[in-house]
Design an enzyme around this catalytic site. Sequence first.
Site, PDB file in Angstrom:
ATOM      1  N   HIS A  18      28.882 -57.705 -15.561  1.00 33.12           N
ATOM      2  CA  HIS A  18      29.237 -57.846 -13.883  1.00 33.12           C
ATOM      3  C   HIS A  18      28.051 -58.595 -13.347  1.00 33.12           C
ATOM      4  CE1 HIS A  18      32.725 -55.022 -14.089  1.00 33.12           C
ATOM      5  NE2 HIS A  18      32.150 -54.524 -15.223  1.00 33.12           N
TER       6      HIS A  18
ATOM      7  N   ARG B 164      33.326 -59.643 -12.055  1.00 38.38           N
ATOM      8  CA  ARG B 164      33.407 -59.932 -13.453  1.00 38.38           C
ATOM      9  C   ARG B 164      32.860 -61.086 -13.972  1.00 38.38           C
ATOM     10  NH1 ARG B 164      38.520 -55.825 -15.069  1.00 38.38           N
ATOM     11  NH2 ARG B 164      38.026 -54.122 -13.243  1.00 38.38           N
TER      12      ARG B 164
ATOM     13  N   HIS C  97      37.269 -49.500 -16.304  1.00 35.57           N
ATOM     14  CA  HIS C  97      36.432 -48.853 -17.655  1.00 35.57           C
ATOM     15  C   HIS C  97      37.381 -48.260 -18.408  1.00 35.57           C
ATOM     16  CE1 HIS C  97      32.676 -49.048 -14.733  1.00 35.57           C
ATOM     17  NE2 HIS C  97      33.231 -50.173 -14.744  1.00 35.57           N
TER      18      HIS C  97
ATOM     19  N   HIS D  85      29.958 -52.742 -19.294  1.00 35.10           N
ATOM     20  CA  HIS D  85      31.114 -51.899 -19.673  1.00 35.10           C
ATOM     21  C   HIS D  85      31.981 -52.216 -20.837  1.00 35.10           C
ATOM     22  CE1 HIS D  85      30.217 -51.551 -15.470  1.00 35.10           C
ATOM     23  NE2 HIS D  85      29.470 -50.633 -15.957  1.00 35.10           N
TER      24      HIS D  85
ATOM     25  N   ASP E 210      31.089 -46.743 -20.181  1.00 42.39           N
ATOM     26  CA  ASP E 210      29.957 -46.770 -19.498  1.00 42.39           C
ATOM     27  C   ASP E 210      28.642 -47.046 -20.222  1.00 42.39           C
ATOM     28  OD1 ASP E 210      31.150 -46.338 -17.244  1.00 42.39           O
ATOM     29  OD2 ASP E 210      30.726 -44.201 -16.850  1.00 42.39           O
TER      30      ASP E 210
ATOM     31  N   HIS F 261      32.115 -42.138 -18.256  1.00 40.73           N
ATOM     32  CA  HIS F 261      33.163 -43.018 -18.820  1.00 40.73           C
ATOM     33  C   HIS F 261      32.690 -43.309 -20.465  1.00 40.73           C
ATOM     34  CE1 HIS F 261      34.307 -44.680 -14.950  1.00 40.73           C
ATOM     35  NE2 HIS F 261      34.866 -43.532 -15.094  1.00 40.73           N
TER      36      HIS F 261
ATOM     37  N   HIS G 142      36.019 -52.104 -20.855  1.00 40.90           N
ATOM     38  CA  HIS G 142      36.971 -51.787 -20.175  1.00 40.90           C
ATOM     39  C   HIS G 142      38.420 -51.616 -20.866  1.00 40.90           C
ATOM     40  CE1 HIS G 142      35.748 -53.294 -15.994  1.00 40.90           C
ATOM     41  NE2 HIS G 142      34.617 -53.432 -16.946  1.00 40.90           N
TER      42      HIS G 142
ATOM     43  N   HIS H 186      32.526 -41.825 -13.298  1.00 36.14           N
ATOM     44  CA  HIS H 186      31.493 -42.942 -13.761  1.00 36.14           C
ATOM     45  C   HIS H 186      30.008 -42.475 -13.733  1.00 36.14           C
ATOM     46  CE1 HIS H 186      29.827 -46.888 -14.647  1.00 36.14           C
ATOM     47  NE2 HIS H 186      29.010 -46.594 -13.442  1.00 36.14           N
TER      48      HIS H 186
END
Length: 190
Positions: A152, A175, A96, A79, A116, A113, A81, A104
Amino acid sequence: MYLIFVLVLTKIIAHQGCQHEQHNHKEEYKINNLIYAVAILQPDNGSGVNGIVKMISDGYTTTIQAKITGLSDGLHGFHIHEFGNLIKGCISAGPHYNPHEKLHGGPNDQERHVGDLGNVYSENGIANFKITDNLVKLNGQYSVIGRSMVVHANEDDLGKSDHPDSKSTGNAGARLACGVIGISGPFELD
């Protein structure tokens, strides 16, 4: 009177010169109408995960290519962020990037998002990823320059599971690595 006129005229010329310099400065990172950006992913909490993310935008779409090493085999959420603040590691990158206040989703979903990007797939500890996206921008009001890329620990469920975090994070877990997105000179994609 003449002295006041000269001072005013000098100020106007200097102001126009500053505007011209600012305009050039803003545009200097565009090469052949393309904008280039990179993020160097660094491990968080000793994860051992590293990578590089390259982005090229023509102003309409952005191609994002990543090579990430050190991941366990399988799918891992990937993602953009909100913040480029990594003072406390990847956790300070915030949520995000979601300027349109959507739920999401996956990169091909209408409801998602901006940040995403779905999942990267790692095999033998190496993940190669490439996507062309029309929401991720490298210029304008919703530019992702100065924000962060995060990979992630778990698979992103793309907002489609019953888990309480599904509609906000895709339940992608910890993360593992992150890096700030910065302007780059030109490069070739692999």
